[in-house]
Design a protein around this motif. Structure first.
Motif, PDB file in Angstrom:
ATOM      1  N   ALA A 242       2.632 -74.445  44.680  1.00 49.41           N
ATOM      2  CA  ALA A 242       3.985 -74.434  44.581  1.00 49.41           C
ATOM      3  C   ALA A 242       4.947 -75.324  45.330  1.00 49.41           C
ATOM      4  O   ALA A 242       5.609 -76.276  44.452  1.00 49.41           O
ATOM      5  CB  ALA A 242       4.881 -72.847  44.548  1.00 49.41           C
ATOM      6  N   ALA A 243       4.590 -75.290  46.501  1.00 50.73           N
ATOM      7  CA  ALA A 243       5.398 -76.315  47.541  1.00 50.73           C
ATOM      8  C   ALA A 243       5.236 -77.710  47.187  1.00 50.73           C
ATOM      9  O   ALA A 243       5.851 -78.476  47.122  1.00 50.73           O
ATOM     10  CB  ALA A 243       5.252 -75.691  49.087  1.00 50.73           C
ATOM     11  N   PRO A 244       3.681 -77.979  47.282  1.00 50.42           N
ATOM     12  CA  PRO A 244       3.299 -79.287  47.109  1.00 50.42           C
ATOM     13  C   PRO A 244       4.170 -79.651  45.663  1.00 50.42           C
ATOM     14  O   PRO A 244       4.356 -80.871  45.648  1.00 50.42           O
ATOM     15  CB  PRO A 244       2.016 -79.324  46.849  1.00 50.42           C
ATOM     16  CG  PRO A 244       1.604 -78.077  47.667  1.00 50.42           C
ATOM     17  CD  PRO A 244       2.496 -77.315  47.299  1.00 50.42           C
ATOM     18  N   SER A 245       3.949 -79.063  44.634  1.00 49.06           N
ATOM     19  CA  SER A 245       4.626 -79.316  43.132  1.00 49.06           C
ATOM     20  C   SER A 245       6.049 -79.591  43.320  1.00 49.06           C
ATOM     21  O   SER A 245       6.443 -80.800  42.761  1.00 49.06           O
ATOM     22  CB  SER A 245       4.500 -78.386  42.354  1.00 49.06           C
ATOM     23  OG  SER A 245       2.906 -78.045  42.071  1.00 49.06           O
ATOM     24  N   LEU A 246       6.725 -78.980  43.968  1.00 51.18           N
ATOM     25  CA  LEU A 246       8.112 -79.229  44.156  1.00 51.18           C
ATOM     26  C   LEU A 246       8.389 -80.821  44.919  1.00 51.18           C
ATOM     27  O   LEU A 246       9.249 -81.466  44.166  1.00 51.18           O
ATOM     28  CB  LEU A 246       9.081 -78.100  45.192  1.00 51.18           C
ATOM     29  CG  LEU A 246       9.045 -76.741  44.691  1.00 51.18           C
ATOM     30  CD1 LEU A 246       9.307 -75.682  45.752  1.00 51.18           C
ATOM     31  CD2 LEU A 246      10.041 -76.654  43.316  1.00 51.18           C
TER      32      LEU A 246
ATOM     33  N   ALA B  18      11.577 -75.027  48.513  1.00 50.18           N
ATOM     34  CA  ALA B  18      10.398 -74.695  49.054  1.00 50.18           C
ATOM     35  C   ALA B  18      10.826 -73.641  50.217  1.00 50.18           C
ATOM     36  O   ALA B  18      10.038 -72.567  50.400  1.00 50.18           O
ATOM     37  CB  ALA B  18       9.735 -75.866  49.711  1.00 50.18           C
ATOM     38  N   GLY B  19      11.894 -73.760  50.615  1.00 48.45           N
ATOM     39  CA  GLY B  19      12.507 -72.949  51.805  1.00 48.45           C
ATOM     40  C   GLY B  19      12.672 -71.656  51.085  1.00 48.45           C
ATOM     41  O   GLY B  19      12.457 -70.275  51.664  1.00 48.45           O
ATOM     42  N   ARG B  20      13.312 -71.360  49.875  1.00 46.80           N
ATOM     43  CA  ARG B  20      13.554 -70.254  49.120  1.00 46.80           C
ATOM     44  C   ARG B  20      12.314 -69.470  48.782  1.00 46.80           C
ATOM     45  O   ARG B  20      12.082 -68.304  49.038  1.00 46.80           O
ATOM     46  CB  ARG B  20      14.383 -70.410  48.117  1.00 46.80           C
ATOM     47  CG  ARG B  20      14.826 -69.274  47.004  1.00 46.80           C
ATOM     48  CD  ARG B  20      15.866 -68.374  47.856  1.00 46.80           C
ATOM     49  NE  ARG B  20      16.194 -67.292  47.176  1.00 46.80           N
ATOM     50  CZ  ARG B  20      15.930 -65.769  47.806  1.00 46.80           C
ATOM     51  NH1 ARG B  20      15.720 -65.719  48.851  1.00 46.80           N
ATOM     52  NH2 ARG B  20      16.090 -64.991  46.819  1.00 46.80           N
TER      53      ARG B  20
END
Length: 147
Positions: free
Chosen positions: A26-30, A43-45
């Motif tokens: 998820a985070a890398p995709s964002l 990502a923080g959320r």
């Protein structure tokens, strides 16, 4: 195998999967599809939601393992502390430290406040998340091997 033990295995595996999905996908995709500031907010959320889910899963696993170790101690005179309990407590500590201590410091660093840089705090937070992931994977591994 008792229901509590199976439930404990499922919770640990689910927790490990959540950590892998959030940190590995998820985070890398964002950051791959959004501009940096929007990706950081999203990502923080996601990591905040993950932290609260981790708290719930850690507490559930803690109570199940604590009950199991108490029963084992009564039956065989074993210690009330197990490796599995230590892994849960370590992951719980990493969650609390990461979300309630480092995350506010990261927000402050973004605003130009605090003594540590954003990069330093982000590296600390990422390392702590990786450490938590290793602890949870070890927990899931140990629980599935237990008879």
């Amino acid at each position: 195998m008792a229901f509590a033990s199976r439930f404990q295995q499922v919770l640990a595996a689910m927790w490990a999967g959540i950590l892998l999905a959030v940190g590995g996908m998820a985070a890398p995709s964002l950051f791959a599809v959004l501009d940096r500031s929007l990706a950081g907010l999203a990502a923080g959320r996601i990591f905040a939601i993950e932290a609260y889910v981790s708290l719930v899963l850690a507490m559930a696993l803690f109570f199940i393992e604590r009950q199991r170790t108490r029963q084992a101690a009564l039956q065989a005179g074993q210690s009330v502390m197990s490796a599995e309990l230590m892994l849960v407590m370590g992951a719980l500590f990493a969650t609390v430290l990461g979300h309630f201590a480092l995350s506010p410091m990261i927000v402050a660093a973004k605003a130009g406040q605090g003594s540590l840089s954003f990069g330093t705090l982000h590296a600390m937070s990422s390392s702590l998340f990786l450490f938590k992931g290793v602890l949870v994977l070890a927990l899931a591994w140990r629980l599935t091997g237990r008879r």
